[in-house]
Design a protein around this motif. Structure first.
Motif, short mmCIF file in Angstrom:
data_model
loop_
_atom_site.label_atom_id
_atom_site.label_comp_id
_atom_site.label_asym_id
_atom_site.label_seq_id
_atom_site.Cartn_x
_atom_site.Cartn_y
_atom_site.Cartn_z
N SER A 127 -39.44 -22.42 -45.29
CA SER A 127 -40.65 -23.26 -45.73
C SER A 127 -40.46 -24.13 -46.77
CB SER A 127 -41.75 -22.24 -45.96
OG SER A 127 -41.61 -21.69 -47.22
N HIS A 128 -41.54 -25.05 -46.69
CA HIS A 128 -41.48 -26.14 -47.81
C HIS A 128 -41.99 -25.59 -49.26
CE1 HIS A 128 -40.75 -29.64 -45.44
NE2 HIS A 128 -41.33 -29.12 -44.41
N ASP B 51 -39.86 -26.03 -52.53
CA ASP B 51 -40.54 -26.29 -53.74
C ASP B 51 -40.05 -25.50 -55.14
OD1 ASP B 51 -41.64 -28.56 -52.53
OD2 ASP B 51 -43.62 -27.81 -52.77
N GLN B 52 -40.19 -23.95 -54.62
CA GLN B 52 -39.54 -23.06 -55.57
C GLN B 52 -38.02 -23.44 -56.10
OE1 GLN B 52 -41.15 -19.65 -53.47
NE2 GLN B 52 -41.58 -18.94 -55.42
N VAL B 53 -37.35 -24.02 -55.03
CA VAL B 53 -35.94 -23.87 -55.27
C VAL B 53 -35.75 -25.02 -56.40
CG1 VAL B 53 -33.69 -24.79 -54.26
CG2 VAL B 53 -35.23 -23.11 -53.22
N VAL C 205 -25.94 -22.48 -61.01
CA VAL C 205 -26.69 -22.61 -59.66
C VAL C 205 -26.30 -21.48 -58.80
CG1 VAL C 205 -27.19 -23.86 -57.65
CG2 VAL C 205 -27.25 -24.90 -59.99
N ALA C 206 -24.83 -21.11 -58.66
CA ALA C 206 -24.25 -20.50 -57.75
C ALA C 206 -24.73 -18.92 -58.18
CB ALA C 206 -22.85 -20.52 -57.77
N ALA C 207 -24.88 -18.59 -59.48
CA ALA C 207 -25.08 -17.23 -59.88
C ALA C 207 -26.50 -16.86 -59.97
CB ALA C 207 -24.49 -17.12 -61.45
N TYR C 208 -27.30 -17.71 -59.61
CA TYR C 208 -28.69 -17.51 -59.75
C TYR C 208 -29.15 -16.57 -58.48
CZ TYR C 208 -33.86 -17.73 -60.15
OH TYR C 208 -35.15 -17.79 -60.25
N PRO C 209 -29.73 -15.55 -58.55
CA PRO C 209 -30.30 -14.65 -57.62
C PRO C 209 -31.19 -15.26 -56.71
CG PRO C 209 -31.20 -13.90 -59.59
CD PRO C 209 -30.40 -14.94 -59.99
N ALA D 156 -36.38 -15.76 -51.32
CA ALA D 156 -36.50 -15.48 -49.91
C ALA D 156 -35.18 -14.80 -49.47
CB ALA D 156 -36.58 -16.94 -49.17
N THR D 157 -35.25 -13.72 -48.58
CA THR D 157 -33.97 -12.81 -48.13
C THR D 157 -33.08 -14.07 -47.50
OG1 THR D 157 -35.34 -11.03 -48.14
CG2 THR D 157 -33.36 -11.06 -46.72
#
Length: 508
Positions: A403-404, A408-410, A459-463, A468-469
């Motif tokens: 979803s958009h 936006d959260q990303v 960036v890669a280490a962020y959970p 979103a699963t």
């Protein structure tokens, strides 16, 4: 009235060329009334002038009118009003940022403090006015504050004699007069000399200082010279009223009480005609003291009662005018608040115009402005500016799959990660869509590359699964070092091409 007196700097007259003509006419007429000691009429004109300038929004004109209004009020005995009005004028002059108007206002604030008996405050303000005048020398402007300093010192000595029975000490007054003479000799070659009126006041002060220092006999030639100068200027009624005071002081030094009392009465009658309340007060106090010395308690008490009655009447009249000054103070406070509010709004609008609403980073406009400044900078440590265009890998699939809102959260999380990884002088901006621009300083290519790798690891280490699963995010970046011939466009283009080159190397 002669041109010499009309332009007399005893009033610290400044050019009013930028003041509206109708206000300028009132100020000019009021100044001429001041010279002939018509203080009540001058007061009314200066009040009208200040109201006109206020309604027209002309700060310099209002400051000048209020300064002159303060002078007239002080001569009429409205001491509190004079000080409040002069202080209001200083605030307006500060807002208007006109050094000559500020100089004039400071001088009149000093005069208001002088007649109020606030001698230390008057000395501080008048000294500042004189020092400032040396940097903005104009005909008459330099001399006025210094002559008022001398007058303040003379009034201080008389006040101490009345309150503490101290014999007047002329040493400080003598030093100030000597300083004036030295300044006049040094500045006379480049500035207009003191006016005839100023010279008359200064001659009066010289005679007073000489009498206090060496006695009445030694001062007699100077006293006669002062009276002769006053006789040449009959229209300057204040100078006429000051001559009996000088004769009274000389009679006191000679222990000639009857002659001193006669001079004090002459002084009071002269000051009563011109409504100069501070000098009336001095005359009544001198008369009371002389009556007391001669055992005339009833007459001494009558003088004090007359003084008390006059001061009571002045307080009643002054209350009405002080309400007007209070209203102007309130308007000035509102004006300052409005200015501060406008400045705050302007800063907020400027910040919003340069900020990306989604991420809080710089937007494209803000990035271009600050990067242009960064390109022109040459750090002393030899470090270079590095630029990196950052693109989110497969961001369209993030929007399509999650979803958009998640997309936006990303973008918001990435903005936080970039800000955490960069230093205070570095830049992070959203260029548009899922593309960001990072700019930072580094000593060489190796350390700049390390910054880029650190960002990718963060960036890669962020959970991302918390958003979103199954969500996984990575970025590609193109790193380039600025060159001497670079423009902003060439730097961005090279970094953008580097980012796409890295993206092409990724597995499908």
């Amino acid at each position: 009235m002669t041109q010499e007196l009309r332009s007399a700097s005893w009033l610290a007259t400044l050019s009013c060329d930028e003041v509206p003509p109708h206000t300028q006419a009132l100020l000019r007429e009021g100044r001429e009334l001041i010279i002939v000691a018509a203080y009540r009429q001058a007061y009314a004109l200066f009040m009208r002038a200040s109201q006109q300038a206020h309604e027209a929004g002309h700060l310099a004109g209002e400051a000048q009118a209020l300064a002159l209004l303060s002078y007239a009020a002080g001569n009429l005995g409205h001491n509190e009003e004079a000080i409040e009005t002069a202080m209001l004028a200083t605030q307006l002059a500060d807002i208007g940022q006109d050094p000559l108007v500020s100089l004039m206002v400071l001088n009149y604030l000093g005069v208001a403090l002088l007649w109020n008996g606030s001698h230390d405050g008057a000395e501080a303000v008048l000294t500042q006015a004189y020092d400032d005048a040396l940097h903005h020398g104009r005909p008459g402007v330099v001399w006025q504050p210094h002559i008022n300093r001398c007058l303040n010192e003379a009034y201080r000595a008389v006040t101490l004699r009345q309150l503490e029975r101290q014999r007047p000490d002329a040493s400080r007054l003598r030093r100030l007069i000597d300083d004036f003479d030295a300044s006049a000799e040094a500045l006379g070659k480049v500035d207009v000399p003191a006016s005839l009126m100023q010279q008359g006041v200064l001659q009066w002060l010289r005679a007073l200082a000489e009498g206090w220092q060496h006695g009445a006999a030694a001062a007699e030639p100077l006293v006669q010279a002062s009276e002769a100068m006053a006789a040449r200027m009959p229209e300057v009624r204040l100078l006429q009223a000051m001559q009996p005071w000088l004769r009274c002081e000389m009679a006191l030094l000679s222990d000639a009480a009857p002659a001193a009392l006669h001079a004090a009465r002459q002084m009071h009658a002269s000051c009563l005609r011109i409504e100069h309340q501070p000098l009336q007060r001095i005359a009544l106090l001198l008369s009371s003291e002389l009556h007391e010395q001669q055992g005339q308690a009833g007459e001494a008490l009558a003088c004090l009662r007359l003084l008390q009655r006059g001061e009571h009447q002045i307080r009643q009249v002054s209350m009405h005018h002080r309400r007007s000054v209070a209203a102007l103070h309130f308007e000035l406070r509102q004006h300052k608040q409005e200015v501060q509010h406008l400045r705050s709004n302007a800063l907020q609008l400027k910040r919003l115009s340069m900020e990306d609403p989604l991420t809080g980073l710089l937007n494209r406009r803000g990035m271009e402005l600050l990067l242009a400044e960064a390109l022109a900078r040459r750090p002393e440590d030899g470090s270079a500016l590095y630029l990196s265009v950052v693109d989110v890998d497969r961001f369209k699939s993030v929007n399509d799959r999650f979803s958009h809102q998640v997309g936006d959260q990303v973008l918001r999380v990435l903005a936080e990660l970039f800000q955490q990884s960069l230093r205070g002088q570095d830049l992070a901006a959203r260029w548009g869509g899922d593309e960001f621009v990072l700019a930072f300083w580094a000593p060489d290519d190796e350390q700049a590359a390390a910054v880029g790798e650190r960002l990718k690891r963060a960036v890669a280490a962020y959970p991302w699964g918390m958003l979103a699963t199954g969500l996984c995010v990575s970025v590609s970046l193109g790193l380039t070092r600025s060159r001497g011939e670079d423009s902003l466009d060439s730097l961005l283009l090279r970094s953008d091409l580097g980012m796409y080159a890295e993206k092409r190397q990724q597995p499908a």
